[in-house]
Structure formats: C-alpha cells, structure tokens
Scaffold this active site. Structure first.
Site, PDB file in Angstrom:
ATOM      1  CB  SER A   1      -0.906   0.024   1.229  1.00 36.30           C
ATOM      2  OG  SER A   1      -1.759  -1.097   1.259  1.00 36.30           O
TER       3      SER A   1
HETATM    4  N1  SAH Z   1      -1.262  -4.685   4.144  1.00 37.47           N
HETATM    5  C1  SAH Z   1      -0.573  -4.933   2.900  1.00 37.47           C
HETATM    6  C2  SAH Z   1      -1.430  -4.559   1.699  1.00 37.47           C
HETATM    7  C3  SAH Z   1      -1.459  -5.685   0.746  1.00 37.47           C
HETATM    8  S1  SAH Z   1      -2.627  -5.610  -0.564  1.00 37.47           S
HETATM    9  C4  SAH Z   1       0.787  -4.248   2.879  1.00 37.47           C
HETATM   10  O1  SAH Z   1       1.111  -3.504   3.793  1.00 37.47           O
HETATM   11  O2  SAH Z   1       1.561  -4.493   1.950  1.00 37.47           O
HETATM   12  C5  SAH Z   1      -3.935  -6.626   0.043  1.00 37.47           C
HETATM   13  C6  SAH Z   1      -3.622  -8.051   0.396  1.00 37.47           C
HETATM   14  O3  SAH Z   1      -4.846  -8.641   0.851  1.00 37.47           O
HETATM   15  C7  SAH Z   1      -3.128  -8.928  -0.746  1.00 37.47           C
HETATM   16  O4  SAH Z   1      -1.916  -9.537  -0.390  1.00 37.47           O
HETATM   17  C8  SAH Z   1      -4.242  -9.972  -0.920  1.00 37.47           C
HETATM   18  O5  SAH Z   1      -3.777 -11.257  -1.309  1.00 37.47           O
HETATM   19  C9  SAH Z   1      -4.842 -10.002   0.485  1.00 37.47           C
HETATM   20  N2  SAH Z   1      -6.217 -10.494   0.573  1.00 37.47           N
HETATM   21  C10 SAH Z   1      -7.259 -10.299  -0.284  1.00 37.47           C
HETATM   22  N3  SAH Z   1      -8.369 -10.922   0.156  1.00 37.47           N
HETATM   23  C11 SAH Z   1      -8.034 -11.524   1.347  1.00 37.47           C
HETATM   24  C12 SAH Z   1      -8.740 -12.346   2.278  1.00 37.47           C
HETATM   25  N4  SAH Z   1     -10.024 -12.681   2.111  1.00 37.47           N
HETATM   26  N5  SAH Z   1      -8.069 -12.782   3.366  1.00 37.47           N
HETATM   27  C13 SAH Z   1      -6.755 -12.483   3.567  1.00 37.47           C
HETATM   28  N6  SAH Z   1      -6.031 -11.722   2.710  1.00 37.47           N
HETATM   29  C14 SAH Z   1      -6.660 -11.253   1.610  1.00 37.47           C
END
Ligand code: SAH
Length: 218
Positions: A67
């Site tokens: 993010s």
């Molecule tokens: N917090 C992260 C943002 C990653 S983007 C950071 O700091 O880098 C969002 C993430 O959510 C992705 O890796 C995706 O695979 C995950 N995601 C999407 N749906 C999800 C779910 N139902 N349960 C767990 N993770 C999920």
C-alpha cells in the site's frame, strides 16, 4: 532480489516522506515515528530502491501491492493505534502495514489468503525482529475467532461489504477501519462497537485497494 542495507540516503528519503505525510494531514506521532524508522525499501525488490520512499503503491509478488505510505498512515491514524493494542489485520501482503503497527507497540495478528505471499514472509529476515506479529494463512472473511476479541481491526483489501464475522470479533469499544466498495474506488469506513454490541459508522476519503477475495489461494 532485495537489498538489506539502510544508508543515510535511505534515512534522509524517509524523513522527507514523513514530512510529506504531515503536509497531507497525518498528525499521529506514533504513526509518523514508525514510518520514519522502518526501512520500506527492504519490502521491495531492489529494482525499486530509488523510488521506495515515494508516496506510491508498488507491485509485490502475485499481482498484489504494498500500500501507499499515505494509505498505511491514514488507516493507522484512524485506528489511533497504541502500545499493547491487540490488532487483527486482513491482507498481510508485503507485511509493511503489520510492521508499522508492531513498531508502535501493537500485538498484531495478520492473515493472508495467498500461500506464496505468506511463505515469502517466512523468509523475510526483518520480520524476525518483530515478535509481536503473528502470521496466518487463511481467509480474512473468517477472521481469527480463536484469538478474538480484538481492540482494532484493519482491512487492507477492498471489501465488497462489512464482514459480520469480523464485527463479531471486535471488543466493545473496539474500532475497525475498512475500505468498502465493489468497484475501482472504495470508501474508507470506521466502525466503533458500543457496549451493547451495536456499531456506529463514520465515512472518510476514497481509496483504491486490490479486492478482498473469498477463500484461500494455495
Ligand atoms: N497490508 C498490505 C497490503 C497488501 S494488498 C501491505 O502492507 O503491503 C492486500 C492483500 O490482501 C493482498 O496480499 C491480498 O492477497 C490479500 N487479501 C485479499 N483478500 C483476502 C482475504 N479474504 N483474506 C486475507 N487476505 C486477503
């Protein structure tokens, strides 16, 4: 390949990023201190070393993103994270957001649905320093009932709706920050759970996250 050297140049760029976040309305000193101390370039491929401290999202493995720093700061500030808060994070991804929470002193339970991203984090040496983070491979829609209730819940993927199972895992007085919407753009929402178990909702800015998907992907 990743680089694990934190130079004066990186530290200087980090300070500039923190100053920029202040001008964008981030005032929580816990959050700003955390961002100022965490080497974000460690979370990215070395190809991104020059730009790691720009206020932008970047691609990581499996079509996912780390993010934007503003987004990480914004969600953390809305939750008013304090030392010893017990926090549930949905969407570990690069683990940058989890490390920001842990750097503030929170106890973090973070869930990722993509096995490869979950496995990548097991190899990531910086994370060994953060004993306050527990990593789970699972479906964030389910939360972590065994470890509930939580003081704070942070959803870092675009939720099509507010998952009731996550609301059930909040403590009375607890807060959840979640981007809600099915299209390209989501509305940041903050839920507060009251003593009687009901919730109040507040609406904030628009953001654009990768989607929150059902089930695990192994
Ligand atoms: N917090 C992260 C943002 C990653 S983007 C950071 O700091 O880098 C969002 C993430 O959510 C992705 O890796 C995706 O695979 C995950 N995601 C999407 N749906 C999800 C779910 N139902 N349960 C767990 N993770 C999920």
């Amino acid at each position: 390949m990743r680089l694990f050297e934190d130079s004066y140049r990186h530290k200087g760029l980090r300070k500039k990023l923190t100053d920029l976040l202040r001008t964008k309305g981030i005032t929580d000193e816990n959050v700003l201190n955390a961002i100022n101390s965490i080497p974000r370039h460690f979370f990215l491929d070395s190809a991104f070393d020059e730009v790691a401290y720009e206020d932008r999202a970047f691609p990581i493995a499996n079509n996912q993103t780390i993010s934007q720093p503003y987004t990480v700061a914004y969600q953390s500030q809305l939750l008013a994270i304090k030392p010893f808060d017990k926090v549930l994070e949905i969407g570990t991804g690069s683990a940058y957001q989890a490390v920001v929470l842990a750097e503030i002193g929170a106890q973090v339970f973070t869930i990722e649905r993509q096995k490869q991203l979950f496995d990548n984090n097991k190899q990531f040496s910086l994370l060994k320093k953060y004993l306050g983070i527990k990593f789970f491979y699972g479906d964030g829609f389910e939360g972590l009932p065994t470890f509930a209730p939580f003081d704070k819940v942070i959803v870092t993927a675009a939720a099509p709706f507010i998952p009731l199972k996550l609301v059930a895992q909040m403590k009375p007085g607890g807060k959840m920050v979640i981007p809600v919407g099915e299209g390209e753009i989501q509305r940041m929402m903050r839920l507060t759970k009251l003593a009687d178990g009901s919730t109040t909702e507040e609406l904030f800015e628009n953001f654009s996250f990768v989607p929150m998907l059902e089930g695990r992907n192994g």
